[in-house]
Design a protein around this motif. Sequence first.
Motif, PDB file in Angstrom:
ATOM      1  N   ASP A 120       0.832  -1.208   0.000  1.00 42.74           N
ATOM      2  CA  ASP A 120       0.000   0.000   0.000  1.00 42.74           C
ATOM      3  C   ASP A 120       0.862   1.253   0.000  1.00 42.74           C
ATOM      4  O   ASP A 120       0.548   2.239  -0.671  1.00 42.74           O
ATOM      5  CB  ASP A 120      -0.937   0.010   1.208  1.00 42.74           C
ATOM      6  CG  ASP A 120      -2.069  -1.006   1.084  1.00 42.74           C
ATOM      7  OD1 ASP A 120      -2.233  -1.594  -0.009  1.00 42.74           O
ATOM      8  OD2 ASP A 120      -2.781  -1.215   2.088  1.00 42.74           O
ATOM      9  N   ALA A 121       1.961   1.228   0.755  1.00 44.44           N
ATOM     10  CA  ALA A 121       2.872   2.378   0.761  1.00 44.44           C
ATOM     11  C   ALA A 121       3.499   2.573  -0.615  1.00 44.44           C
ATOM     12  O   ALA A 121       3.621   3.703  -1.097  1.00 44.44           O
ATOM     13  CB  ALA A 121       3.956   2.181   1.818  1.00 44.44           C
ATOM     14  N   TYR A 122       3.891   1.481  -1.254  1.00 42.91           N
ATOM     15  CA  TYR A 122       4.457   1.579  -2.605  1.00 42.91           C
ATOM     16  C   TYR A 122       3.452   2.206  -3.559  1.00 42.91           C
ATOM     17  O   TYR A 122       3.782   3.130  -4.319  1.00 42.91           O
ATOM     18  CB  TYR A 122       4.860   0.195  -3.109  1.00 42.91           C
ATOM     19  CG  TYR A 122       5.229   0.196  -4.578  1.00 42.91           C
ATOM     20  CD1 TYR A 122       6.496   0.599  -4.989  1.00 42.91           C
ATOM     21  CD2 TYR A 122       4.306  -0.171  -5.551  1.00 42.91           C
ATOM     22  CE1 TYR A 122       6.826   0.638  -6.330  1.00 42.91           C
ATOM     23  CE2 TYR A 122       4.625  -0.135  -6.891  1.00 42.91           C
ATOM     24  CZ  TYR A 122       5.889   0.262  -7.279  1.00 42.91           C
ATOM     25  OH  TYR A 122       6.206   0.312  -8.612  1.00 42.91           O
ATOM     26  N   GLN A 123       2.225   1.742  -3.532  1.00 40.35           N
ATOM     27  CA  GLN A 123       1.225   2.279  -4.456  1.00 40.35           C
ATOM     28  C   GLN A 123       0.846   3.722  -4.116  1.00 40.35           C
ATOM     29  O   GLN A 123       0.361   4.446  -4.983  1.00 40.35           O
ATOM     30  CB  GLN A 123      -0.017   1.391  -4.471  1.00 40.35           C
ATOM     31  CG  GLN A 123       0.229   0.040  -5.130  1.00 40.35           C
ATOM     32  CD  GLN A 123      -1.056  -0.670  -5.502  1.00 40.35           C
ATOM     33  OE1 GLN A 123      -2.037  -0.647  -4.762  1.00 40.35           O
ATOM     34  NE2 GLN A 123      -1.055  -1.298  -6.667  1.00 40.35           N
ATOM     35  N   ALA A 124       1.087   4.116  -2.873  1.00 39.89           N
ATOM     36  CA  ALA A 124       0.860   5.512  -2.477  1.00 39.89           C
ATOM     37  C   ALA A 124       2.085   6.383  -2.724  1.00 39.89           C
ATOM     38  O   ALA A 124       2.109   7.550  -2.345  1.00 39.89           O
ATOM     39  CB  ALA A 124       0.475   5.576  -0.996  1.00 39.89           C
ATOM     40  N   SER A 125       3.112   5.811  -3.381  1.00 38.20           N
ATOM     41  CA  SER A 125       4.369   6.514  -3.684  1.00 38.20           C
ATOM     42  C   SER A 125       5.130   6.924  -2.431  1.00 38.20           C
ATOM     43  O   SER A 125       5.905   7.879  -2.459  1.00 38.20           O
ATOM     44  CB  SER A 125       4.107   7.740  -4.577  1.00 38.20           C
ATOM     45  OG  SER A 125       3.545   7.353  -5.807  1.00 38.20           O
ATOM     46  N   ARG A 126       4.961   6.182  -1.358  1.00 39.49           N
ATOM     47  CA  ARG A 126       5.722   6.411  -0.123  1.00 39.49           C
ATOM     48  C   ARG A 126       6.891   5.429  -0.130  1.00 39.49           C
ATOM     49  O   ARG A 126       6.957   4.470   0.633  1.00 39.49           O
ATOM     50  CB  ARG A 126       4.831   6.215   1.098  1.00 39.49           C
ATOM     51  CG  ARG A 126       3.691   7.206   1.208  1.00 39.49           C
ATOM     52  CD  ARG A 126       2.719   6.794   2.303  1.00 39.49           C
ATOM     53  NE  ARG A 126       3.372   6.732   3.609  1.00 39.49           N
ATOM     54  CZ  ARG A 126       2.853   6.048   4.643  1.00 39.49           C
ATOM     55  NH1 ARG A 126       1.738   5.371   4.512  1.00 39.49           N
ATOM     56  NH2 ARG A 126       3.494   6.036   5.797  1.00 39.49           N
ATOM     57  N   PHE A 127       7.852   5.679  -1.008  1.00 44.65           N
ATOM     58  CA  PHE A 127       8.913   4.707  -1.250  1.00 44.65           C
ATOM     59  C   PHE A 127       9.884   4.594  -0.074  1.00 44.65           C
ATOM     60  O   PHE A 127      10.431   3.523   0.185  1.00 44.65           O
ATOM     61  CB  PHE A 127       9.666   5.054  -2.535  1.00 44.65           C
ATOM     62  CG  PHE A 127       8.765   5.114  -3.737  1.00 44.65           C
ATOM     63  CD1 PHE A 127       7.857   4.100  -3.998  1.00 44.65           C
ATOM     64  CD2 PHE A 127       8.811   6.198  -4.592  1.00 44.65           C
ATOM     65  CE1 PHE A 127       7.015   4.158  -5.098  1.00 44.65           C
ATOM     66  CE2 PHE A 127       7.972   6.268  -5.695  1.00 44.65           C
ATOM     67  CZ  PHE A 127       7.077   5.248  -5.948  1.00 44.65           C
ATOM     68  N   GLY A 128      10.102   5.682   0.629  1.00 46.50           N
ATOM     69  CA  GLY A 128      10.973   5.632   1.797  1.00 46.50           C
ATOM     70  C   GLY A 128      10.395   4.724   2.875  1.00 46.50           C
ATOM     71  O   GLY A 128      11.095   3.883   3.446  1.00 46.50           O
ATOM     72  N   PHE A 129       9.107   4.888   3.156  1.00 49.70           N
ATOM     73  CA  PHE A 129       8.443   4.044   4.144  1.00 49.70           C
ATOM     74  C   PHE A 129       8.508   2.587   3.712  1.00 49.70           C
ATOM     75  O   PHE A 129       8.825   1.697   4.509  1.00 49.70           O
ATOM     76  CB  PHE A 129       6.985   4.481   4.303  1.00 49.70           C
ATOM     77  CG  PHE A 129       6.178   3.624   5.241  1.00 49.70           C
ATOM     78  CD1 PHE A 129       6.135   3.912   6.599  1.00 49.70           C
ATOM     79  CD2 PHE A 129       5.470   2.532   4.769  1.00 49.70           C
ATOM     80  CE1 PHE A 129       5.399   3.114   7.468  1.00 49.70           C
ATOM     81  CE2 PHE A 129       4.726   1.724   5.623  1.00 49.70           C
ATOM     82  CZ  PHE A 129       4.691   2.020   6.971  1.00 49.70           C
TER      83      PHE A 129
END
Length: 409
Positions: A128-137
Amino acid sequence: MRGMTENLTIGERVAWYRRRRGMSQEALSGLVGRTPDWLGKAENNRIELDRLSVIRRLADALDVSLGDLIGEPTLLDWTPDSGTSTVPALRAALMDYRQLTPLLSVPSSDAEPPSLTELERELRAVFDAYQASRFGFAAGRAPLLLADAILAARQYDGDDQLRANELLAMSYQAAASILTKLGESDLAWMAGERGLAAAQATGNHAIVGSLFRSVAFALQATGRFQPAMQLVEAGAAYLQPHLVDDDGNLQSVYGMLFLAGSMAASRSEDRGTTRSYLQEAQDAANRLGRDGNHLWTAFGPTNVAIHRVNTSMELGDVQVALDVGPDLDTSALPTERQVRHLLDLARAYNSAGRSEAAVATVLDAEQLAPEQVRHHYLSRQLVLGWVRNVHGKPSVELDRLARRMHVVG
């Protein structure tokens, strides 16, 4: 070489490597079937180098990787979201020798695997973080996810072990997706390969197909477009007999496999195969009947349209991209997909000489996902090109954008 060339345009990077190789413009241009005048303009930012088929030929002639010329990887910034342990920790997790075989693992009586429910929750958080473009998380959480998934796959048995292997395969896919997005293509290949091995132990055709897609993207990231197309063909043949029993997962994975193939075909300048793969993906989307997110594919008619724009730009068909792209409503798709489309649209506007629309589109993308815009080679090269080619000082808006992206000092 990252530190020495990170803030160069692709053309400037070509010149840098050409001089390091001791090659003249005449020699390099001859190797890629172009004129010295064309190469001179490309190196001086008077011609955009934005088609990966052309960039790959230059990389091959210079004996460097595709990533060397497009400027990947770039440094992942520390944020409260990412913490201070990101890609190096993920690299260490993938290169842990104990993953190679249980024979090398040190037994530990107090090492208990997480529950499968807990592992599913971890996997969902990373994807979900990847798809939200939260790549650091996502990069910060992926090492722990992999460690837990490996432990579960080794310690559970029976049906629980099958499910643990499915989660392990998808954990590797999550890692491969993050690493591909951050330009760590060699590590992405390693993660995809290990994920495929885990997937084959499950007997789950959709999971295996999903990992085929991961490996295809890893191949593309290293400029190996023809092998990626061959993998798509083999993977599709594996999946086709099982499509009749699909609940959405297989149809989505099958369609995404052909979308990956369409990107590889367009980057090989193979128009016929690009059209054929897009049509296969469209047929799968029609059978699915709607946009969905089975196995985090974001697959459906809209994602097919996004890839029509992307492949048009790779083939140099700017007007086709402009005919389709501006009116495409991507708002129901994950942020990562929305932003990737906006970057291709900005690229199309820029190629058509509509620089104001191009800048505005990159700014829209940045509003949605600053991390993605910061790290993607397209946005970095667009902004660098605008800064390099502006007459006089760049506008306040452009200067601030370039500084936020760290492409100028």
